[in-house]
Enzyme design. Structure first.
Site, PDB file in Angstrom:
ATOM      1  N   ARG A   7       0.828  -1.210   0.000  1.00 39.20           N
ATOM      2  CA  ARG A   7       0.000   0.000   0.000  1.00 39.20           C
ATOM      3  C   ARG A   7       0.859   1.256   0.000  1.00 39.20           C
ATOM      4  O   ARG A   7       0.585   2.216  -0.720  1.00 39.20           O
ATOM      5  CB  ARG A   7      -0.932  -0.016   1.205  1.00 39.20           C
ATOM      6  CG  ARG A   7      -1.992  -1.102   1.145  1.00 39.20           C
ATOM      7  CD  ARG A   7      -2.939  -1.023   2.322  1.00 39.20           C
ATOM      8  NE  ARG A   7      -2.364  -1.534   3.559  1.00 39.20           N
ATOM      9  CZ  ARG A   7      -2.621  -1.066   4.759  1.00 39.20           C
ATOM     10  NH1 ARG A   7      -3.425  -0.029   4.908  1.00 39.20           N
ATOM     11  NH2 ARG A   7      -2.084  -1.612   5.832  1.00 39.20           N
ATOM     12  N   SER A  34      -6.253   4.116   4.506  1.00 36.36           N
ATOM     13  CA  SER A  34      -5.892   2.700   4.404  1.00 36.36           C
ATOM     14  C   SER A  34      -5.269   2.352   3.053  1.00 36.36           C
ATOM     15  O   SER A  34      -4.315   1.598   2.980  1.00 36.36           O
ATOM     16  CB  SER A  34      -7.135   1.825   4.593  1.00 36.36           C
ATOM     17  OG  SER A  34      -7.524   1.820   5.936  1.00 36.36           O
ATOM     18  N   GLU A  55     -19.033   3.336  -3.799  1.00 39.85           N
ATOM     19  CA  GLU A  55     -18.072   2.694  -4.708  1.00 39.85           C
ATOM     20  C   GLU A  55     -18.584   2.656  -6.145  1.00 39.85           C
ATOM     21  O   GLU A  55     -17.806   2.778  -7.096  1.00 39.85           O
ATOM     22  CB  GLU A  55     -17.772   1.267  -4.226  1.00 39.85           C
ATOM     23  CG  GLU A  55     -17.049   1.188  -2.882  1.00 39.85           C
ATOM     24  CD  GLU A  55     -17.964   1.412  -1.672  1.00 39.85           C
ATOM     25  OE1 GLU A  55     -19.211   1.421  -1.850  1.00 39.85           O
ATOM     26  OE2 GLU A  55     -17.438   1.590  -0.557  1.00 39.85           O
ATOM     27  N   HIS A 106      -6.412  -4.745   0.686  1.00 40.96           N
ATOM     28  CA  HIS A 106      -7.211  -5.673   1.485  1.00 40.96           C
ATOM     29  C   HIS A 106      -7.774  -6.841   0.685  1.00 40.96           C
ATOM     30  O   HIS A 106      -8.934  -7.210   0.827  1.00 40.96           O
ATOM     31  CB  HIS A 106      -8.327  -4.923   2.221  1.00 40.96           C
ATOM     32  CG  HIS A 106      -7.797  -4.008   3.293  1.00 40.96           C
ATOM     33  ND1 HIS A 106      -6.925  -2.982   3.026  1.00 40.96           N
ATOM     34  CD2 HIS A 106      -8.005  -3.982   4.626  1.00 40.96           C
ATOM     35  CE1 HIS A 106      -6.624  -2.354   4.148  1.00 40.96           C
ATOM     36  NE2 HIS A 106      -7.245  -2.928   5.143  1.00 40.96           N
ATOM     37  N   ASP A 114     -11.040  -7.998  10.914  1.00 39.68           N
ATOM     38  CA  ASP A 114     -12.327  -7.473  10.438  1.00 39.68           C
ATOM     39  C   ASP A 114     -13.273  -8.583   9.985  1.00 39.68           C
ATOM     40  O   ASP A 114     -14.486  -8.382   9.922  1.00 39.68           O
ATOM     41  CB  ASP A 114     -12.123  -6.472   9.301  1.00 39.68           C
ATOM     42  CG  ASP A 114     -11.821  -5.075   9.829  1.00 39.68           C
ATOM     43  OD1 ASP A 114     -12.001  -4.851  11.054  1.00 39.68           O
ATOM     44  OD2 ASP A 114     -11.395  -4.217   9.032  1.00 39.68           O
ATOM     45  N   ARG A 164      -3.628  -5.843   3.033  1.00 40.09           N
ATOM     46  CA  ARG A 164      -3.496  -5.018   4.226  1.00 40.09           C
ATOM     47  C   ARG A 164      -2.113  -5.186   4.847  1.00 40.09           C
ATOM     48  O   ARG A 164      -1.488  -4.202   5.249  1.00 40.09           O
ATOM     49  CB  ARG A 164      -4.569  -5.379   5.259  1.00 40.09           C
ATOM     50  CG  ARG A 164      -4.565  -4.440   6.469  1.00 40.09           C
ATOM     51  CD  ARG A 164      -5.667  -4.777   7.458  1.00 40.09           C
ATOM     52  NE  ARG A 164      -5.338  -5.902   8.316  1.00 40.09           N
ATOM     53  CZ  ARG A 164      -4.538  -5.838   9.387  1.00 40.09           C
ATOM     54  NH1 ARG A 164      -3.969  -4.701   9.728  1.00 40.09           N
ATOM     55  NH2 ARG A 164      -4.295  -6.917  10.103  1.00 40.09           N
TER      56      ARG A 164
END
Lengths: 320, 275
Positions: A7, A34, A55, A106, A114, A164
């Site tokens: 990321r 994120s 989205e 992710h 999560d 992630r």
């Protein structure tokens, strides 16, 4: 073992690209901290569009920006990008053959705590099935940066999946150059081919070292482009080692394993074993615990490789 | 293109466009009659009296853009594009045929003058916003027009996009709502009521104009007025009649997705000629 964030690599590369090309624009759906698109937003606020938690609208807006000649990068978590906005990607991006880059973080179960709602285990399949779409899953942060530069220069719809968690670094100090549609042989061996994507590439290398201690030599391939898949390399591997093990942090249906099977089954049938998630969703837990739970560790790869090697004569009789 | 502001001329064009729509639908044997006829005046006014475009240079960078978000009304768009000169009118007779550039729903990969593919409802406004944001970044005077159906606004993405246009104050976006009251399963108010429309759009940060969508005077004045509204996007809620111009198609949900038969075509063309 050195690890690095894909990321972060994405965020940094976006900023570099933004400096080089004023047509680079970035969209996010309230997850810019994120996905790291925030880095671009800080330097180029006028070229960053937060579409909020919407989205479908983000993908449509990106399509419009592409129509007008911009190079939009749209980011959110993998499941929201490919699941929530799938039909928008189909109609407004892939069908239209527009120059939109969907870069999702992710992917996979290593999202962790999560839980299954946030763990995309089907995203690669959802994107791979779409005509005109290119699908890329980088194996480390260095490849991620190269992928982002490459897709920015490529004209057409692209899906890039990152994660992630930080990945072990594979390509540091090498002269590796990512190319769309080309798998990369990281280790040579004659007994079995292990083809992997994403985090599983490093695990495959670890497994190959363990197998080598037992006298089994593996060819390890980073198949970072899932579509268009590197048919030549798959067929070459099938001929060379006579069997292929695929490893992916994704359902065994629809992703890398399926893509490899499609090529092998039609053109040069050899035994293939697919390691991945088997027709189920993810659950909460720490990433390393989940990897063990879903049998996605180097030790699992070793076990499957040995089983495949042991069953080779029987399987060959079956296909022969 | 030079603008035509003479209302008699526009009426004449609209009548010819209606004939083309009915003829091509009859030839194709399928397609969307009602929602094409309801938008004839709206698109005629837009393409002949407002949109800055050049059929000889469909990709001119500074052009205004039109997006047919209610993509099933492709026949009216094709009839207008042909009349503007994007392609020969003869091509209209190949609507929906294998190998034709005129797909069942608009497809920018094939048809000059079509900016984006539509047909899956609810997606046009998001794309319009993207084009408008790009134009703002590039300092272009481009205005983006998008035609929505009233049934279409049942799609959630329309409201995501409405919120985006409001938030980014996209005064270069002008939506036009072809408010013909009908959708496939019947009256919009019975299937799932979308009213009150004006307060909804106002609440999302839009300027709202309401007009008779078959009255050229009202359409032109609304399009002019929308151009002057700054700091927010504008929606023109155009009250229209589905199947407009052919008495036996008007206000009938049945003719949403049915093409005229040979006998219906003959009657309809006569009626338009005598109107």
């Amino acid at each position: 073992m050195k690890k690095a964030s894909l990321r972060e690599a994405y965020g940094r590369t976006l900023v570099e690209l933004g400096r080089e090309n004023k047509d680079i624009v970035v969209l996010d759906a309230d997850l810019s901290g994120s996905t790291k698109t925030q880095m671009f937003a800080k330097e180029f606020p006028e070229r960053f569009f937060n579409i909020g938690i919407a989205e479908q609208d983000m993908i449509g807006t990106a399509a419009g920006l592409a129509v007008a000649g911009k190079i939009p990068f749209a980011s959110t978590f993998a499941i929201f990008a490919t699941g929530r906005a799938w039909e928008q990607i189909r109609q407004s991006v892939a069908y239209a053959k527009l120059n939109v880059k969907i870069v999702a973080s992710h992917g996979g179960i290593t999202v962790g705590d999560d839980g299954g709602s946030h763990q995309a285990v089907e995203d690669v399949g959802l994107m791979r099935i779409l005509p005109n779409m290119t699908v890329i899953v980088p194996a480390d942060a260095i490849e991620m940066a190269q992928v982002i530069r490459t897709v920015a220069a490529y004209n057409g719809p692209v899906y890039v999946r990152s994660a992630r968690i930080d990945f072990p670094v594979i390509y540091e100090g090498t002269d590796y150059k990512f190319q769309i549609g080309k798998g990369n042989i990281l280790r040579e061996g004659n007994d079995i081919t292990i083809m992997a994507m994403g985090l599983m590439v490093h695990f495959a290398l670890e497994a190959a070292s363990l197998l080598s201690l037992q006298g089994i030599e593996s060819r390890v391939v980073n198949m970072s482009t899932i579509k268009p898949i590197d048919r030549q390399l798959i067929l070459n591997s099938a001929r060379k080692t006579g069997m292929i093990l695929t490893v992916e942090e994704h359902l065994v249906t629809g992703g890398l394993g399926s893509a490899v099977c499609e090529v092998v089954a039609e053109e040069y049938p050899v035994p293939v074993k697919r390691i991945g998630i088997k027709d189920r969703f993810g659950i909460s837990g720490k990433p390393d615990k989940l990897l063990s739970y879903f049998h996605l560790t180097p030790q699992d790869i070793v076990a499957e490789a040995k089983q495949l090697l042991n069953s080779k004569p029987r399987l060959l009789r079956a296909v022969g | 293109m030079d603008f035509i502001r003479n209302i008699d001329c526009l009426r004449q064009i609209a009548r010819e466009v209606r004939k083309d729509i009915l003829t091509m639908l009859n030839k194709a044997g399928s397609g969307h009659t009602g929602g094409s006829l309801s938008a004839v005046e709206l698109l005629t006014a837009l393409f002949f009296a407002k949109l800055r475009h050049d059929p000889q240079k469909p990709c001119w960078k500074d052009r205004d853009r039109f997006i047919l978000s209610k993509g099933h009304a492709a026949p009216v768009l094709y009839a207008i594009l042909a009349r503007c000169g994007y392609f020969e009118r003869e091509e209209l007779l190949h609507l929906r045929e294998l190998g034709s550039r005129l797909q069942g729903h608009p497809d920018s990969k094939f048809t000059p003058g079509v900016e984006v593919p539509t047909g899956s409802l609810g997606q046009g406004l998001s794309m319009a916003n993207g084009i408008a944001l790009a134009a703002r970044l590039d300092g272009l005077s481009t205005r983006v027009y998008v035609l929505l159906g009233d049934g279409e606004v049942q799609e959630g993405q329309v409201w995501e996009a409405a919120m985006t246009a409001g938030h980014y104050k996209l005064d270069n976006v002008c939506a036009i709502l072809d408010n013909n009251g009908l959708q496939i399963d019947g009256w919009v108010k019975d299937v799932k009521n979308v009213e009150p429309l004006a307060p909804k759009w106002e609440a999302f940060g839009w300027a709202v104009l309401e007009i008779d969508g078959h009255n050229f005077g009202e359409i032109l004045s609304a399009l002019d007025k929308a151009e002057e509204i700054k700091g927010k996007p504008t929606i023109i809620i155009a009250h229209t009649v589905k199947g407009k111009g052919v008495s036996f198609f008007e206000n009938k949900a049945k003719y949403h997705g049915v093409a005229p038969t040979n006998e219906e075509l003959e009657r309809a063309l006569k009626e338009l000629e005598n109107a």
